[in-house]
Design an enzyme around this catalytic site. Structure first.
Site, mmCIF file in Angstrom:
data_model
loop_
_atom_site.group_PDB
_atom_site.id
_atom_site.type_symbol
_atom_site.label_atom_id
_atom_site.label_comp_id
_atom_site.label_asym_id
_atom_site.label_seq_id
_atom_site.Cartn_x
_atom_site.Cartn_y
_atom_site.Cartn_z
ATOM 1 N N ASP A 191 7.248 4.240 17.148
ATOM 2 C CA ASP A 191 6.244 4.052 18.189
ATOM 3 C C ASP A 191 6.769 4.717 19.460
ATOM 4 O O ASP A 191 7.358 4.080 20.329
ATOM 5 C CB ASP A 191 6.010 2.550 18.396
ATOM 6 C CG ASP A 191 5.101 2.248 19.584
ATOM 7 O OD1 ASP A 191 4.489 3.192 20.124
ATOM 8 O OD2 ASP A 191 5.010 1.071 19.975
ATOM 9 N N HIS A 341 13.990 2.287 24.495
ATOM 10 C CA HIS A 341 13.876 3.687 24.103
ATOM 11 C C HIS A 341 14.634 4.538 25.113
ATOM 12 O O HIS A 341 14.728 4.190 26.301
ATOM 13 C CB HIS A 341 12.411 4.131 24.117
ATOM 14 C CG HIS A 341 11.696 3.963 22.813
ATOM 15 N ND1 HIS A 341 12.091 4.599 21.662
ATOM 16 C CD2 HIS A 341 10.587 3.250 22.475
ATOM 17 C CE1 HIS A 341 11.266 4.284 20.673
ATOM 18 N NE2 HIS A 341 10.348 3.460 21.144
ATOM 19 N N HIS A 375 14.427 3.156 18.280
ATOM 20 C CA HIS A 375 14.734 2.757 16.915
ATOM 21 C C HIS A 375 15.584 3.856 16.301
ATOM 22 O O HIS A 375 15.231 4.428 15.275
ATOM 23 C CB HIS A 375 13.457 2.576 16.088
ATOM 24 C CG HIS A 375 12.525 1.530 16.609
ATOM 25 N ND1 HIS A 375 12.809 0.192 16.547
ATOM 26 C CD2 HIS A 375 11.338 1.638 17.215
ATOM 27 C CE1 HIS A 375 11.817 -0.495 17.074
ATOM 28 N NE2 HIS A 375 10.901 0.346 17.494
ATOM 29 N N GLU A 400 12.200 5.086 10.306
ATOM 30 C CA GLU A 400 10.945 4.345 10.363
ATOM 31 C C GLU A 400 9.856 5.177 9.703
ATOM 32 O O GLU A 400 9.598 6.303 10.115
ATOM 33 C CB GLU A 400 10.547 3.997 11.795
ATOM 34 C CG GLU A 400 9.212 3.272 11.856
ATOM 35 C CD GLU A 400 8.881 2.672 13.207
ATOM 36 O OE1 GLU A 400 7.708 2.334 13.425
ATOM 37 O OE2 GLU A 400 9.790 2.557 14.047
ATOM 38 N N HIS A 402 6.547 4.009 9.336
ATOM 39 C CA HIS A 402 5.413 3.120 9.588
ATOM 40 C C HIS A 402 4.097 3.697 9.046
ATOM 41 O O HIS A 402 3.240 2.970 8.540
ATOM 42 C CB HIS A 402 5.302 2.862 11.092
ATOM 43 C CG HIS A 402 4.625 1.576 11.422
ATOM 44 N ND1 HIS A 402 4.876 0.886 12.590
ATOM 45 C CD2 HIS A 402 3.712 0.839 10.762
ATOM 46 C CE1 HIS A 402 4.136 -0.208 12.625
ATOM 47 N NE2 HIS A 402 3.424 -0.262 11.528
ATOM 48 N N GLU A 447 10.340 -1.066 10.591
ATOM 49 C CA GLU A 447 8.959 -0.969 10.123
ATOM 50 C C GLU A 447 8.763 0.111 9.048
ATOM 51 O O GLU A 447 7.993 1.047 9.201
ATOM 52 C CB GLU A 447 8.022 -0.721 11.311
ATOM 53 C CG GLU A 447 7.979 -1.927 12.242
ATOM 54 C CD GLU A 447 7.016 -1.755 13.390
ATOM 55 O OE1 GLU A 447 6.280 -2.681 13.699
ATOM 56 O OE2 GLU A 447 7.026 -0.665 14.023
ATOM 57 N N GLU A 510 11.835 -8.219 18.097
ATOM 58 C CA GLU A 510 10.885 -7.856 19.135
ATOM 59 C C GLU A 510 10.062 -9.090 19.464
ATOM 60 O O GLU A 510 9.643 -9.828 18.556
ATOM 61 C CB GLU A 510 9.945 -6.713 18.687
ATOM 62 C CG GLU A 510 10.646 -5.392 18.420
ATOM 63 C CD GLU A 510 9.703 -4.320 17.874
ATOM 64 O OE1 GLU A 510 8.477 -4.440 18.088
ATOM 65 O OE2 GLU A 510 10.202 -3.377 17.242
ATOM 66 N N ASN A 572 -4.354 10.391 20.352
ATOM 67 C CA ASN A 572 -3.241 9.650 20.942
ATOM 68 C C ASN A 572 -3.606 8.175 21.055
ATOM 69 O O ASN A 572 -4.780 7.797 21.084
ATOM 70 C CB ASN A 572 -2.911 10.207 22.324
ATOM 71 C CG ASN A 572 -2.153 11.513 22.259
ATOM 72 O OD1 ASN A 572 -0.969 11.573 22.521
ATOM 73 N ND2 ASN A 572 -2.838 12.592 21.900
ATOM 74 N N PHE A 576 -0.469 2.484 25.021
ATOM 75 C CA PHE A 576 0.365 1.570 24.252
ATOM 76 C C PHE A 576 1.844 1.927 24.378
ATOM 77 O O PHE A 576 2.712 1.161 23.941
ATOM 78 C CB PHE A 576 -0.068 1.582 22.782
ATOM 79 C CG PHE A 576 0.243 0.314 22.053
ATOM 80 C CD1 PHE A 576 -0.463 -0.840 22.315
ATOM 81 C CD2 PHE A 576 1.248 0.270 21.102
ATOM 82 C CE1 PHE A 576 -0.168 -2.022 21.647
ATOM 83 C CE2 PHE A 576 1.543 -0.899 20.422
ATOM 84 C CZ PHE A 576 0.840 -2.050 20.691
ATOM 85 N N ASN A 579 5.010 -0.409 27.872
ATOM 86 C CA ASN A 579 5.303 -1.821 27.597
ATOM 87 C C ASN A 579 6.564 -2.289 28.310
ATOM 88 O O ASN A 579 7.231 -3.222 27.858
ATOM 89 C CB ASN A 579 5.490 -2.065 26.089
ATOM 90 C CG ASN A 579 4.508 -1.307 25.219
ATOM 91 O OD1 ASN A 579 4.906 -0.695 24.236
ATOM 92 N ND2 ASN A 579 3.234 -1.311 25.569
#
Length: 1021
Positions: A191, A341, A375, A400, A402, A447, A510, A572, A576, A579
């Site tokens: 993410d 990140h 991650h 990941e 996902h 994930e 998380e 996109n 999101f 955060n």
């Protein structure tokens, strides 16, 4: 083809080893004199050619004599999408291309061709030359002087190549071909923004021919965690190894050598050299006490001359799962963590040393003690800084997938041909980071579903490193993991885990999704953590907004999110990516103050039935209360009326003490509340935290009898007139107007000057937060959106009573089948009491986002003073960090420009609030009960949610307008924060639409008036 073959992830790449920087002198290695290191940076400006796909790339660019006319320049390290080539893509869970592993699209797979020339230092003759790439996304080939060097995947770990045979004197041509997508991209579906290029440092490294290849440290505590069992394995590089070469190991305690030993190479097969030492009474490393020693490894040639020196700082510590708890040095620890990140607002993944140090400084000052490297493995300096300053790390493999959730297969963890990259990504991370003290847990990835590959990597890691636990969220409680580490587990799931004794602790990998105006009910999570020992905390998502510093069409600085940075045919995922507890430039978001308060290491509580006695609990894991100075203050009306030093005995970690509070006997004044403030401040400065830093605090309303103020004796007469569908109530120096059509108070004129642009109106709505949008508040609670506008006046009455006029309005609320009543009482001195009643009908209704009224004042009344919670914004479920006190700021300073504009600026438990102009004229609002208030220089419509498919709105685009919008509420619902994709505000922080009543009084303010004194005159009592 390598880049579509999961079984081939490298060609000619050197085996991974622990990170180190070689020097030729021991003193330089110990002092970290980077300029003296045996390496040369290739960072800087390179020649660059962008191609949209492999077919259009310059295929022979690596050859001698190739002409680069028309090529561009690019900065390394850096992503090419952030330097004007193509566009970055932000997706949360989906691949930016159709999922068909291991295949990648041929029509759109941009290729970056890089060329850089270099000349070797003259004193490197006779040495092996290593080419080091710190991180390249997502796959690359490289050539030197027209000859193929190698190939590598895994964007977050170094790739090194021995180029000794290819390098020459004079100019050398290095060519690198980078692919945006490869089969490795299927394992890099984090993410985060998707971009590409040479994103970490590039080095040329000179090594002696006979040298160390790797080293491994073990620094466990033994003898009841008192002494250090120090061991170092030095692994020699077999090729070039010369008998007679020796390795010298030293251990330094600060400047003092406490161990020194040499081991000579007897033959070319003598590649393992082991050194050990028991360090008595070792200084122990923890996040609270990051005590470090220095390891030195010297390589000596057969004549005894040092040919290479390496230094590494280490701490003695033991990590284990014991009694179902994560323990450091035998002590169960609280994980007060964040996910982080790597992000820079201009350079994306390419972060600076200064930025990393700034992050750790803020973390230490805001009581954060742990980071999950989400991650992927971070750059090496991050680990060194965490070792030095004390941050626990979960080191996570760059793995990941996902996006596979949307496919029939569901996961790559069960697909046999993918075991090679699973193993390589995990094993290479372990080999690089095995010596970092701050790494207390390995993570298998994020994930990516669950399957046999995770069991394979788990068991390999446990065998390779017996000193650290291994976790993976996808393993749940039954799979291969030492820690049950769910993400976004709700509070009831924590209770369920703690309901019986278990083999593993619960540490949330998380939680508390900090998107926009969020992080509500954090205290509720930690009340459980402090209650049950197998609940040990977690990692908030996340530390920093992944946004970019750009400008809107009008030139206003804004934070760019998904869709703002260009479009290459991939949808996109909007904002999101925002955060963070801090903005991309590390500017603080308001909710970080709540994190600091909840994470604080000292807890204050009153002792039941024992006056003036205080229970002080030390929630730190290793330091005693002796590191703090304790201070008490009694404040009334924002002023200190008594204060002193609190004599606290030395409270051990996880212990408590009952302390006598030396409080004076107070002579209470009418209408005055008295608050006890307790503080724990650092006694001594550290490198990152100053002396006197506020580490912990608490506030209590003292049980002092509050004498009721005497209601003012109001003199004067009032005139009541009706004309032009208006009701006018006027006194000697003021006029109040009401609409006969709507019943609203529409005008407020003091000393001949109109205060209002729009009058009071009921308001049941708030601008949606990111959490509100995701949990479908509009769809669920939309009946309240226009309820204040749509109510129908049923009855309007006026009557005079002495020196007051009462205007009573009764409304029917057809959509809600309810009744709303407002009674305005206008006094002869110009004060207006507003009594507000909601009478619920029989219709089932959803929760109210807010219950209150709003007015719009002239823009000059923008000097705000309030007695309530502050100074930062606070809410029903996020206010423990905001003390009740006297505060002052401009209205514009109330606004927090969230990445996407939304509800902002609320202040809870407000006793009174004043809005004045620069001359001191204005209004004072006094609550008959505590209020929630907020004020903006713009209408609520400006911060209302609009679908990003219609318009991407930005907080930085909100402009100051010719107005002051003033919200006067009984309550506003909490902001929530368990997730930002559906979790609603906890019910105890919502507003049930039952019968309600609240009251406040508007009082005129003139130059020289003191709001504090006026607030005590008993208005509305």
């Amino acid at each position: 083809m390598e880049r579509e073959n999961p079984a081939v992830n490298q060609i000619n790449r050197e085996r991974m080893h622990a990170h180190f920087i070689p020097y030729t002198k021991e003193a330089d290695a110990v002092a970290k004199e980077r300029k003296a290191a045996s390496r040369v940076s290739l960072n800087g400006i390179w020649q660059f050619k962008y191609s949209v796909n492999p077919a259009s790339r310059p295929q022979d660019f690596y050859k001698k004599g190739f002409k680069t006319k028309g090529w561009n320049k690019i900065e390394v390290p850096g992503s090419w999408e952030l330097q004007g080539f193509d566009a970055p893509i932000y997706t949360d869970t989906k691949y930016p291309f159709p999922a068909n592993p291991p295949h990648i699209p041929a029509d759109y797979n941009p290729v970056g061709s890089y060329i850089r020339e270099f000349t070797l230092p003259e004193n490197w003759t006779g040495k092996d030359i290593i080419l080091h790439f710190g991180g390249v996304e997502s796959a690359f080939y490289c050539w030197l002087n027209g000859e193929f060097v190698g190939y590598s995947e895994d964007s977050r770990l170094p790739a090194e190549f021995d180029i000794t045979r290819l390098v020459k004197k004079g100019k050398n041509k290095l060519a690198v071909e980078v692919y945006r997508y490869s089969d490795g991209s299927y394992l890099e579906c984090q993410d985060y923004w998707r971009y590409s290029g040479i994103e970490r440092d590039v080095w040329l490294i000179a090594r002696p021919l006979s040298r160390m290849r790797d080293f491994e440290i073990s620094q466990q505590l033994v003898d009841n965690y008192r002494n250090g069992d120090f061991q170092v394995k030095v692994m020699a590089e077999k090729r070039g190894l010369t008998p007679g070469t020796a390795f010298e190991v030293k251990l330094l305690d600060k400047d003092r050598v406490i161990f020194s030993e040499k081991s000579a190479v007897k033959s070319v097969s003598d590649t393992l050299h082991v050194f050990s030492k028991k360090v008595m009474d070792a200084r122990r490393w923890t996040a609270e006490t990051p005590e470090l020693y220095t390891l030195v490894i010297n390589t000596l040639n057969p004549t005894g001359k040092v040919t290479e020196s390496v230094a590494h700082r280490l701490g003695f510590r033991t990590v284990e799962i014991r009694n179902g708890m994560l323990q450091v040095n035998g002590v169960p620890v609280f994980i007060k963590g964040v996910n982080r990140h790597e992000h820079d607002p201009y350079k994306g993944r390419s972060v600076s040393y200064e930025s990393m140090l700034h992050d750790i400084t803020l973390m230490k000052q805001f009581n954060i003690n742990a980071v999950r490297c989400s991650h992927y493995p971070n750059i090496e300096e991050w680990y060194e800084l965490c070792d030095e300053y004390g941050i626990y790390l979960v080191d996570e493999a760059n793995l990941e997938s996902h996006g596979m959730e949307d496919t029939e297969v569901g996961t790559l963890a069960t697909t046999p041909e993918w075991i090679t990259p699973f193993m390589e990504r995990m094993s290479r991370m372990v080999e690089r980071d095995k010596n970092y003290t701050s790494v207390i847990t390995w993570s298998l990835g994020n994930e990516s579903g669950y399957g046999e590959h995770f069991e394979t990597t788990y068991h390999w890691t446990k065998q390779r490193d017996t000193t650290r636990p291994v976790q993976y969220e996808g393993s749940g409680r039954e799979g291969a993991t030492d820690i049950y580490c769910p993400m976004y587990a709700r509070i009831w799931r924590l209770r369920e885990h703690a309901n019986q004794r278990r083999l593993e602790p619960l540490i949330l990998c998380e939680y508390a999704h900090a998107m926009g105006n969020s992080v509500g009910n954090l205290q509720d999570y930690w009340d459980l953590v402090y209650k049950y020992d197998q609940l040990q905390g977690g990692f908030i998502w996340d530390w920093v907004d992944q946004t970019f510093a750009i400008k809107d069409k009008n030139g206003n600085p804004i934070w760019g999110y998904g869709g703002d940075m260009g479009y290459v045919g991939v949808k996109n995922d909007s904002n999101f990516c925002a955060n963070g507890l801090v903005a991309a430039n590390r500017f603080l978001h308001p909710h970080i103050w709540e994190v600091k308060k909840v994470y604080q290491g000292i807890h204050f509580a009153g002792e039941p039935f024992q006056p003036n006695r205080l229970k002080i609990t030390n929630r730190n894991d290793f330091v005693t209360s002796g590191v703090y100075d304790f201070i008490w203050k009694i404040k009334a009306d924002g002023k200190v009326v008594a204060q002193g030093v609190l004599n606290v005995p030395e409270v051990q970690p996880h212990g408590f003490a009952i302390v006598e509070l030396p409080l004076p006997v107070l002579q209470p004044l009418a209408g005055t509340e008295y608050f006890l403030h307790l503080e724990a401040r650092t006694k001594q400065a550290t490198d990152l935290v100053p002396q006197g830093h506020l580490a912990a605090s608490e506030q209590f309303l003292l049980p002092v009898e509050v004498l009721a103020p005497v209601a003012p004796a109001i003199e004067g007469t009032l005139a009541l007139t009706k004309e032009n569908k208006q009701i006018r109530v006027s006194g000697a120096t003021f006029e109040v107007r009401f609409s006969e059509e709507t019943g609203d108070l529409t005008g407020l004129k003091y000393d001949g000057k109109e205060m209002l642009k729009e009058g009071l109106r009921a308001n049941f709505w708030r601008a949606q937060t990111d959490n509100d949008v995701a949990n479908r508040m509009m769809q669920r609670c939309g009946t309240w959106l226009n309820a204040g506008k749509e109510m129908v006046l049923q009855q309007l009455e006026t009557h005079s009573s002495g020196n007051r006029v009462i205007v009573s309005a009764v409304y029917r609320m057809p959509e809600q089948a309810s009744v709303y009543k407002v009674v305005y009482t206008v006094y002869a001195d110009g004060a207006v009491n507003v009594d507000n009643v909601f009478l619920a009908g029989q219709k089932a209704l959803p929760e109210m986002p807010r219950y209150g009224m709003r007015m719009i004042l002239q823009s000059e009344y923008d000097q705000m003073t309030w007695f309530g919670r502050g100074p930062h914004e606070n809410y029903f479920d996020r206010k423990s960090s905001a003390d009740i006190d006297l505060y002052k700021a401009t209205v514009w300073e109330q606004f927090h420009p969230y990445v996407r504009p939304q509800e902002t600026a609320n202040k809870s438990d407000v006793r009174w609030c004043a809005l004045r102009n620069n001359d001191g004229n204005g209004i004072l609002v006094i609550g008959a009960q505590p209020l929630n208030v907020s004020a903006w220089n713009f209408p609520m419509q400006d911060i209302m949610h609009v679908s990003p498919n219609v318009e991407r709105k930005h907080g930085g685009s909100i402009l100051k307008q010719d107005m002051v919008w003033f919200n006067i509420d009984l309550q506003q619902m909490g902001v929530g924060g368990d997730t930002s994709w559906g979790a609603q505000t906890h019910p105890e922080y919502t507003i049930t639409p039952d019968n309600k009543h609240y009251s406040f009084t508007i009082v005129p303010l003139r130059s020289g008036d003191e709001p504090l004194k006026l607030s005590k005159k008993g208005y509305g009592k």
